[in-house]
Design a protein around this motif. Structure first.
Motif, PDB file in Angstrom:
ATOM      1  N   SER A 153       3.157  11.944  -9.817  1.00 41.03           N
ATOM      2  CA  SER A 153       2.582  13.292  -9.854  1.00 41.03           C
ATOM      3  C   SER A 153       3.652  14.385  -9.933  1.00 41.03           C
ATOM      4  O   SER A 153       3.344  15.551 -10.092  1.00 41.03           O
ATOM      5  CB  SER A 153       1.715  13.515  -8.605  1.00 41.03           C
ATOM      6  OG  SER A 153       2.555  13.596  -7.466  1.00 41.03           O
TER       7      SER A 153
ATOM      8  N   ALA B 182       2.348   6.624  -6.770  1.00 45.77           N
ATOM      9  CA  ALA B 182       1.402   7.662  -7.193  1.00 45.77           C
ATOM     10  C   ALA B 182       2.008   9.041  -6.960  1.00 45.77           C
ATOM     11  O   ALA B 182       1.871   9.947  -7.774  1.00 45.77           O
ATOM     12  CB  ALA B 182       0.102   7.518  -6.411  1.00 45.77           C
ATOM     13  N   PHE B 183       2.731   9.177  -5.830  1.00 41.48           N
ATOM     14  CA  PHE B 183       3.366  10.447  -5.501  1.00 41.48           C
ATOM     15  C   PHE B 183       4.416  10.799  -6.559  1.00 41.48           C
ATOM     16  O   PHE B 183       4.422  11.897  -7.105  1.00 41.48           O
ATOM     17  CB  PHE B 183       4.009  10.335  -4.111  1.00 41.48           C
ATOM     18  CG  PHE B 183       4.839  11.514  -3.705  1.00 41.48           C
ATOM     19  CD1 PHE B 183       4.237  12.736  -3.417  1.00 41.48           C
ATOM     20  CD2 PHE B 183       6.213  11.411  -3.596  1.00 41.48           C
ATOM     21  CE1 PHE B 183       5.005  13.820  -3.041  1.00 41.48           C
ATOM     22  CE2 PHE B 183       6.984  12.494  -3.219  1.00 41.48           C
ATOM     23  CZ  PHE B 183       6.380  13.705  -2.941  1.00 41.48           C
TER      24      PHE B 183
ATOM     25  N   GLY C 128       0.830  -1.211   0.000  1.00 39.01           N
ATOM     26  CA  GLY C 128       0.000   0.000   0.000  1.00 39.01           C
ATOM     27  C   GLY C 128       0.859   1.253   0.000  1.00 39.01           C
ATOM     28  O   GLY C 128       0.606   2.199  -0.747  1.00 39.01           O
ATOM     29  N   VAL C 129       1.913   1.220   0.821  1.00 35.84           N
ATOM     30  CA  VAL C 129       2.835   2.362   0.881  1.00 35.84           C
ATOM     31  C   VAL C 129       3.526   2.528  -0.470  1.00 35.84           C
ATOM     32  O   VAL C 129       3.642   3.637  -0.999  1.00 35.84           O
ATOM     33  CB  VAL C 129       3.875   2.160   2.017  1.00 35.84           C
ATOM     34  CG1 VAL C 129       4.973   3.203   1.933  1.00 35.84           C
ATOM     35  CG2 VAL C 129       3.186   2.211   3.372  1.00 35.84           C
TER      36      VAL C 129
ATOM     37  N   THR D 266      -9.911  -0.078  -1.954  1.00 42.99           N
ATOM     38  CA  THR D 266      -9.473   0.574  -3.194  1.00 42.99           C
ATOM     39  C   THR D 266      -9.311   2.087  -3.011  1.00 42.99           C
ATOM     40  O   THR D 266      -8.633   2.742  -3.787  1.00 42.99           O
ATOM     41  CB  THR D 266     -10.436   0.286  -4.375  1.00 42.99           C
ATOM     42  OG1 THR D 266     -11.759   0.586  -3.956  1.00 42.99           O
ATOM     43  CG2 THR D 266     -10.371  -1.153  -4.808  1.00 42.99           C
ATOM     44  N   GLN D 267      -9.935   2.608  -1.918  1.00 46.40           N
ATOM     45  CA  GLN D 267      -9.742   4.045  -1.626  1.00 46.40           C
ATOM     46  C   GLN D 267      -8.582   4.258  -0.650  1.00 46.40           C
ATOM     47  O   GLN D 267      -8.394   5.357  -0.129  1.00 46.40           O
ATOM     48  CB  GLN D 267     -11.041   4.629  -1.061  1.00 46.40           C
ATOM     49  CG  GLN D 267     -12.088   4.869  -2.155  1.00 46.40           C
ATOM     50  CD  GLN D 267     -13.492   4.977  -1.600  1.00 46.40           C
ATOM     51  OE1 GLN D 267     -13.682   5.348  -0.447  1.00 46.40           O
ATOM     52  NE2 GLN D 267     -14.472   4.637  -2.421  1.00 46.40           N
ATOM     53  N   GLY D 268      -7.836   3.182  -0.382  1.00 46.81           N
ATOM     54  CA  GLY D 268      -6.618   3.329   0.412  1.00 46.81           C
ATOM     55  C   GLY D 268      -6.728   2.926   1.872  1.00 46.81           C
ATOM     56  O   GLY D 268      -5.783   3.110   2.634  1.00 46.81           O
ATOM     57  N   ASP D 269      -7.882   2.368   2.278  1.00 53.11           N
ATOM     58  CA  ASP D 269      -8.040   1.952   3.668  1.00 53.11           C
ATOM     59  C   ASP D 269      -7.508   0.528   3.852  1.00 53.11           C
ATOM     60  O   ASP D 269      -8.213  -0.456   3.597  1.00 53.11           O
ATOM     61  CB  ASP D 269      -9.533   2.025   4.046  1.00 53.11           C
ATOM     62  CG  ASP D 269      -9.781   1.602   5.485  1.00 53.11           C
ATOM     63  OD1 ASP D 269      -8.825   1.238   6.181  1.00 53.11           O
ATOM     64  OD2 ASP D 269     -10.947   1.632   5.909  1.00 53.11           O
TER      65      ASP D 269
ATOM     66  N   LYS E 241       2.467   1.684  -3.325  1.00 49.78           N
ATOM     67  CA  LYS E 241       1.482   2.232  -4.274  1.00 49.78           C
ATOM     68  C   LYS E 241       1.387   3.744  -4.116  1.00 49.78           C
ATOM     69  O   LYS E 241       1.360   4.483  -5.094  1.00 49.78           O
ATOM     70  CB  LYS E 241       0.100   1.631  -3.991  1.00 49.78           C
ATOM     71  CG  LYS E 241      -0.305   0.507  -4.909  1.00 49.78           C
ATOM     72  CD  LYS E 241      -1.755   0.160  -4.617  1.00 49.78           C
ATOM     73  CE  LYS E 241      -2.200  -1.080  -5.333  1.00 49.78           C
ATOM     74  NZ  LYS E 241      -3.560  -1.458  -4.940  1.00 49.78           N
ATOM     75  N   GLU E 242       1.316   4.192  -2.848  1.00 50.88           N
ATOM     76  CA  GLU E 242       1.219   5.626  -2.559  1.00 50.88           C
ATOM     77  C   GLU E 242       2.436   6.368  -3.101  1.00 50.88           C
ATOM     78  O   GLU E 242       2.324   7.413  -3.715  1.00 50.88           O
ATOM     79  CB  GLU E 242       1.115   5.862  -1.039  1.00 50.88           C
ATOM     80  CG  GLU E 242      -0.200   5.425  -0.432  1.00 50.88           C
ATOM     81  CD  GLU E 242      -1.365   6.272  -0.905  1.00 50.88           C
ATOM     82  OE1 GLU E 242      -1.205   7.489  -0.988  1.00 50.88           O
ATOM     83  OE2 GLU E 242      -2.423   5.693  -1.203  1.00 50.88           O
ATOM     84  N   ILE E 243       3.620   5.788  -2.835  1.00 53.84           N
ATOM     85  CA  ILE E 243       4.861   6.427  -3.283  1.00 53.84           C
ATOM     86  C   ILE E 243       4.871   6.482  -4.814  1.00 53.84           C
ATOM     87  O   ILE E 243       5.228   7.493  -5.408  1.00 53.84           O
ATOM     88  CB  ILE E 243       6.096   5.665  -2.753  1.00 53.84           C
ATOM     89  CG1 ILE E 243       6.165   5.837  -1.237  1.00 53.84           C
ATOM     90  CG2 ILE E 243       7.379   6.153  -3.419  1.00 53.84           C
ATOM     91  CD1 ILE E 243       7.201   4.976  -0.548  1.00 53.84           C
TER      92      ILE E 243
END
Lengths: 60, 174
Positions: A48, A44-45, A37-38, B17-20, A40-42
């Motif tokens: 951008s 996406a970051f 999850g992290v 899918t919204q990050g939770d 994925k966030e990175i």
């Protein structure tokens, strides 16, 4: 689908008496998912940010 | 939705899918045991089943966006489980193809906690039989799909499933 056949199959699965997954297995899965999850966030970051800001070449 | 009301599978999927990430735990708690049983049914080894289950949950997280809610989440999850386990069995069989050990002898793992004689039951089922049952009842494949994948005709696929279910029914009723 034949519900009676489905029921027999479920009975077989239950009759095998496989213990529920242990806490350690759950923790390992949750940890992996957290890191993914992290990541994925990175991802996406980074996506951008304009490419030039991520360019690490040392141009004078 | 009130705090006491259990979230539906689709609510949890939306939250994930919204990050939770915590919502993922909800899905895991609801289905991990069911996934583990299905993995065990195919690979007949508790350690391998646990490893496969872990891989499946990672796959669920990575591919959750592919779940379009056209069917129940459980159907999608069990098909993913079936395909993952069958791919594992296939690659394992390929890597061990030089060995001449009989598959049922190789895979059987007797569990002393089982109330029915797993050894006895699984000796009656070949890997191919377990594969057909898994495709039908876990992956929800149609008879047409099973006959195409297993390269047998449609009536043979139906007859085989029926025969296997009769065998299983006798076993659980003894």
């Amino acid at each position: 689908m034949n519900d009676e056949e489905d029921l027999v199959f479920e009975q077989v699965l239950d009759a095998l008496h496989i213990p529920e997954p242990d806490q350690t297995t759950k923790e390992q899965v949750m940890k992996a998912v957290f890191f993914l999850g992290v990541a994925k966030e990175i991802g996406a970051f980074h996506a951008s940010i304009p490419g030039t800001l991520l360019d690490d070449s040392m141009s004078e | 939705m009130t705090p006491d009301e259990p979230s539906s599978d689709n609510d949890l999927v939306d939250a994930i899918t919204q990050g939770d990430i915590q919502a993922f735990e909800g899905l895991y708690d609801r289905y991990a045991g069911k996934v583990l049983k299905r993995c065990f049914f195919i690979c007949v080894n508790q350690e391998e089943a646990r490893d496969l289950m872990q891989e499946i949950w990672i796959k669920v997280f990575l591919h959750l966006h592919d779940f379009k809610k056209q069917a129940a989440f459980s159907s999608w999850l069990y098909r993913l489980t079936t395909n993952h386990c069958l791919n594992y069995i296939k690659s394992k069989a390929y890597s061990e193809s030089s060995e001449t050990q009989h598959p049922s002898e190789e895979l059987i793992h007797e569990d002393p906690t089982s109330k029915i004689d797993v050894h006895h039951l699984l000796q009656k089922l070949s890997l191919e039989d377990r594969t057909i049952l898994a495709m039908k009842f876990m992956g929800e494949y149609t008879y047409e799909e099973i006959s195409a994948i297993c390269e047998i005709n449609l009536s043979a696929a139906k007859m085989r499933v029926s025969r296997l279910i009769t065998k299983l029914r006798e076993e659980v009723n003894t």
